[in-house]
Design a protein around this motif. Structure first.
Motif, short mmCIF file in Angstrom:
data_model
loop_
_atom_site.label_atom_id
_atom_site.label_comp_id
_atom_site.label_asym_id
_atom_site.label_seq_id
_atom_site.Cartn_x
_atom_site.Cartn_y
_atom_site.Cartn_z
N THR A 132 -36.68 -64.95 39.12
CA THR A 132 -35.66 -64.65 37.90
C THR A 132 -35.38 -63.06 37.94
O THR A 132 -36.31 -62.42 38.16
N THR A 133 -34.25 -62.96 38.01
CA THR A 133 -33.54 -61.60 37.90
C THR A 133 -33.15 -61.13 36.47
O THR A 133 -32.24 -62.19 36.03
N LEU A 134 -33.15 -60.16 36.08
CA LEU A 134 -32.67 -59.49 34.62
C LEU A 134 -31.58 -58.79 35.21
O LEU A 134 -31.40 -57.68 35.62
N ASN A 135 -30.35 -59.28 34.58
CA ASN A 135 -28.88 -58.59 34.61
C ASN A 135 -28.82 -58.29 36.12
O ASN A 135 -28.47 -57.04 36.64
N PRO A 136 -28.66 -59.17 37.07
CA PRO A 136 -28.29 -58.89 38.44
C PRO A 136 -27.13 -58.26 38.87
O PRO A 136 -26.04 -58.54 37.92
N GLU A 137 -27.06 -57.31 39.67
CA GLU A 137 -25.75 -56.65 40.12
C GLU A 137 -25.17 -57.38 41.31
O GLU A 137 -25.74 -57.97 42.18
N PRO A 138 -23.79 -57.14 41.40
CA PRO A 138 -22.97 -57.90 42.48
C PRO A 138 -23.45 -57.30 43.90
O PRO A 138 -23.50 -58.03 44.84
N GLU A 139 -23.96 -56.18 44.10
CA GLU A 139 -24.15 -55.66 45.58
C GLU A 139 -25.48 -56.04 46.05
O GLU A 139 -25.76 -55.89 47.28
N HIS A 140 -26.33 -56.60 45.30
CA HIS A 140 -27.75 -56.73 45.88
C HIS A 140 -28.38 -57.86 44.97
O HIS A 140 -27.97 -58.18 43.67
N PRO A 141 -29.28 -58.85 45.49
CA PRO A 141 -29.83 -59.87 44.85
C PRO A 141 -31.06 -59.59 43.70
O PRO A 141 -31.76 -60.29 43.09
N TYR A 142 -31.36 -58.11 43.54
CA TYR A 142 -32.48 -57.59 42.67
C TYR A 142 -31.86 -57.36 41.19
O TYR A 142 -30.64 -57.37 41.30
N GLY A 143 -32.69 -57.68 40.36
CA GLY A 143 -32.38 -57.51 38.72
C GLY A 143 -32.41 -55.91 38.62
O GLY A 143 -32.78 -55.36 39.36
N VAL A 144 -32.11 -55.83 37.22
CA VAL A 144 -32.13 -54.43 36.70
C VAL A 144 -33.17 -54.32 35.57
O VAL A 144 -33.27 -55.07 34.71
N SER A 145 -34.16 -53.23 35.86
CA SER A 145 -35.19 -53.27 35.22
C SER A 145 -34.96 -52.59 33.86
O SER A 145 -33.80 -51.90 33.55
N LEU A 146 -35.52 -53.10 32.69
CA LEU A 146 -35.22 -52.40 31.41
C LEU A 146 -35.42 -50.82 31.31
O LEU A 146 -35.13 -50.25 30.32
N LEU A 147 -36.26 -50.39 32.33
CA LEU A 147 -36.66 -49.02 32.09
C LEU A 147 -35.71 -48.13 32.92
O LEU A 147 -36.02 -46.99 33.06
N ARG A 148 -34.60 -48.94 33.62
CA ARG A 148 -33.76 -47.78 34.51
C ARG A 148 -33.04 -46.74 33.51
O ARG A 148 -32.79 -47.23 32.33
N GLY A 149 -33.10 -45.52 34.06
CA GLY A 149 -32.55 -44.51 33.15
C GLY A 149 -33.52 -43.88 32.50
O GLY A 149 -33.45 -42.85 31.84
N MET A 150 -34.89 -44.23 32.33
CA MET A 150 -35.84 -43.61 31.61
C MET A 150 -36.70 -42.67 32.37
O MET A 150 -37.08 -41.74 31.71
N PRO A 151 -36.64 -42.72 33.43
CA PRO A 151 -37.54 -41.67 34.30
C PRO A 151 -37.43 -40.06 34.09
O PRO A 151 -38.10 -39.41 34.08
N PHE A 152 -36.14 -39.90 33.98
CA PHE A 152 -35.45 -38.52 33.85
C PHE A 152 -36.12 -38.10 32.42
O PHE A 152 -36.75 -36.99 32.27
N LEU A 153 -35.78 -38.88 31.34
CA LEU A 153 -36.16 -38.33 30.05
C LEU A 153 -37.58 -38.27 30.15
O LEU A 153 -38.09 -37.71 29.32
N ALA A 154 -38.42 -39.44 30.72
CA ALA A 154 -39.73 -39.28 30.52
C ALA A 154 -40.50 -38.31 31.19
O ALA A 154 -41.51 -37.66 30.79
N ASP A 155 -39.79 -37.65 32.32
CA ASP A 155 -40.20 -36.55 32.80
C ASP A 155 -40.13 -35.49 31.98
O ASP A 155 -41.04 -34.55 31.87
N ILE A 156 -39.16 -35.12 31.32
CA ILE A 156 -38.85 -33.91 30.31
C ILE A 156 -40.02 -34.10 29.18
O ILE A 156 -40.50 -33.20 28.96
N LEU A 157 -40.06 -35.28 28.92
CA LEU A 157 -41.24 -35.85 27.79
C LEU A 157 -42.41 -35.26 28.12
O LEU A 157 -43.38 -34.61 27.15
N MET A 158 -43.12 -35.67 29.28
CA MET A 158 -44.25 -35.28 29.98
C MET A 158 -44.40 -33.81 30.03
O MET A 158 -45.57 -33.07 29.77
N LYS A 159 -43.43 -33.01 30.37
CA LYS A 159 -43.54 -31.74 30.43
C LYS A 159 -43.73 -30.92 29.00
O LYS A 159 -44.54 -29.95 28.91
#
Length: 371
Positions: free
Chosen positions: A162-189
């Motif tokens: 099962t994939t979550l919101n798959p994109e046309p260019e590859h068969p992998y889904g999109v994580s709910l956490l995509r876009g969070m690592p940058f903000l999480a890095d600032i929060l950890m600092k």
């Protein structure tokens, strides 16, 4: 009705015990690259993100089945082994949804032996590869064999992806956490800086400056400086053990706290701004995660409707997997494979408001019947 013959899996394909630990470094790339490690660390580092995924899994709720053999099927779903000491389809669904939301994809396996469905288990999606088949509708799952090499898993019809919101260019889904690592890095600092500042405030460092008298011999000045340093060290050592010791010095001696003039920065505003972005990605109201940013924090009807639509989207993503499990068991047991999935009702409104609305509807129905 004759039983449909299915290939029997002698052992599970997703949980091999003797795989080479570094087999993926040879020629294949794990599913989705290296971002799955970032997502795991993000959940471990930011508790509110981990709590949000747990809340979404639980809010999705359970389901019931309707069909000619619903009683037997319910008993199977209640007692089916799922591995890792878990039993029941609810345990499988919780782990499956957790992987789906974290990595954007989840895999499961139907364990068949002697033409009977014996267990349903989930697997580590980060150790697998997805390869497209001859046409756009065919996909193959590849995993490490006993030698650590990537190979096509033999019983593809027993695997579930099962994939979550798959994109046309590859068969992998999109994580709910995509876009969070940058903000999480600032929060950890910010959090790390807060810890360092409080450590500085609680473990004070001193600067002791001794100015010698004019015309004092340099050797005598060094000797006096050594005496002051020794006495200061003794006073500090006794202070750590709980003893009170006075420090007496002769001459022009100045004592300052290192960094004492630098106040601790206020972190409430930047931390809240980052948390707002992270929580907005999950679609959950802040107060469901224990964050009360307003004295009148409550869920409005519009927020409840939006969250309900998000939960139904997640349910629609995993419903084909549930149907496959139920149909496989029914076919192998010789029952009618027609089945309907009925999800539990999602109720996010205030219980008092819901009860009041039901009372008003009942009163309106009574008045209408009397008239």
């Amino acid at each position: 009705m004759n039983k449909k013959t299915e290939p029997a899996a002698a052992a599970t394909q997703l949980r091999l015990g003797s795989t080479h630990p570094f087999g993926s470094l040879r020629s294949a790339v794990p599913l989705g690259g290296g971002e799955e490690r970032i997502y795991r660390e993000l959940r471990a580092a930011v508790p509110v993100v981990d709590a949000a995924i747990g809340k979404l899994v639980r809010l999705c709720g359970g389901f019931d089945v309707r069909g000619r053999s619903e009683r037997q099927l319910r008993e199977f779903l209640r007692t089916v082994p799922c591995g890792r000491g878990q039993m029941g389809i609810d345990a499988f669904l919780a782990a499956y949804l957790d992987s789906l939301l974290t990595y954007g994809r989840a895999v499961g396996e139907l364990v068949v032996a002697n033409d009977r469905l014996r267990a349903v288990c989930w697997g580590d999606v980060t150790a697998l590869e997805v390869r497209e088949g001859a046409n756009a509708l065919d996909m193959e799952l590849w995993g490490p064999d006993e030698h650590g090499r990537m190979a096509k898993l033999p019983w593809q019809e027993l695997l579930m992806l099962t994939t979550l919101n798959p994109e046309p260019e590859h068969p992998y889904g999109v994580s709910l956490l995509r876009g969070m690592p940058f903000l999480a890095d600032i929060l950890m600092k910010i959090y790390n800086t807060i810890g360092v500042n409080w450590e500085r405030s609680g473990n004070v460092r001193y600067s002791v400056v001794c100015r010698p008298e004019e015309g004092m011999d340099p050797a005598q000045a060094r000797e006096r400086g050594g005496q002051i340093a020794a006495e200061w060290a003794k006073a500090m050592e006794d202070g750590r053990s709980g003893m009170v010791r006075d420090f007496v010095a002769v001459g022009d001696v100045e004592i300052k706290v290192i960094g004492g003039e630098n106040p601790i920065l206020d972190s409430e505003v930047p931390v809240r701004q980052i948390l707002e972005q992270l929580i907005a990605k999950t679609g959950l109201p802040p107060f469901l995660l224990g964050l009360s940013w307003s004295t009148t924090e409550r869920m409005s009807a519009q927020q409840a409707d939006l969250l309900t639509s998000e939960l139904w989207a997640i349910r629609r993503a995993v419903e084909p997997v549930i149907r496959k499990i139920c149909r496989t068991w029914l076919i192998l047991e010789g029952y009618d494979p027609k089945i309907e999935i009925e999800w539990d009702e999602i109720s996010l409104q205030d219980l008092a408001e819901t009860a009041r609305a039901e009372l008003y509807r009942a009163q309106a129905a009574k008045l209408k019947a009397e008239n």
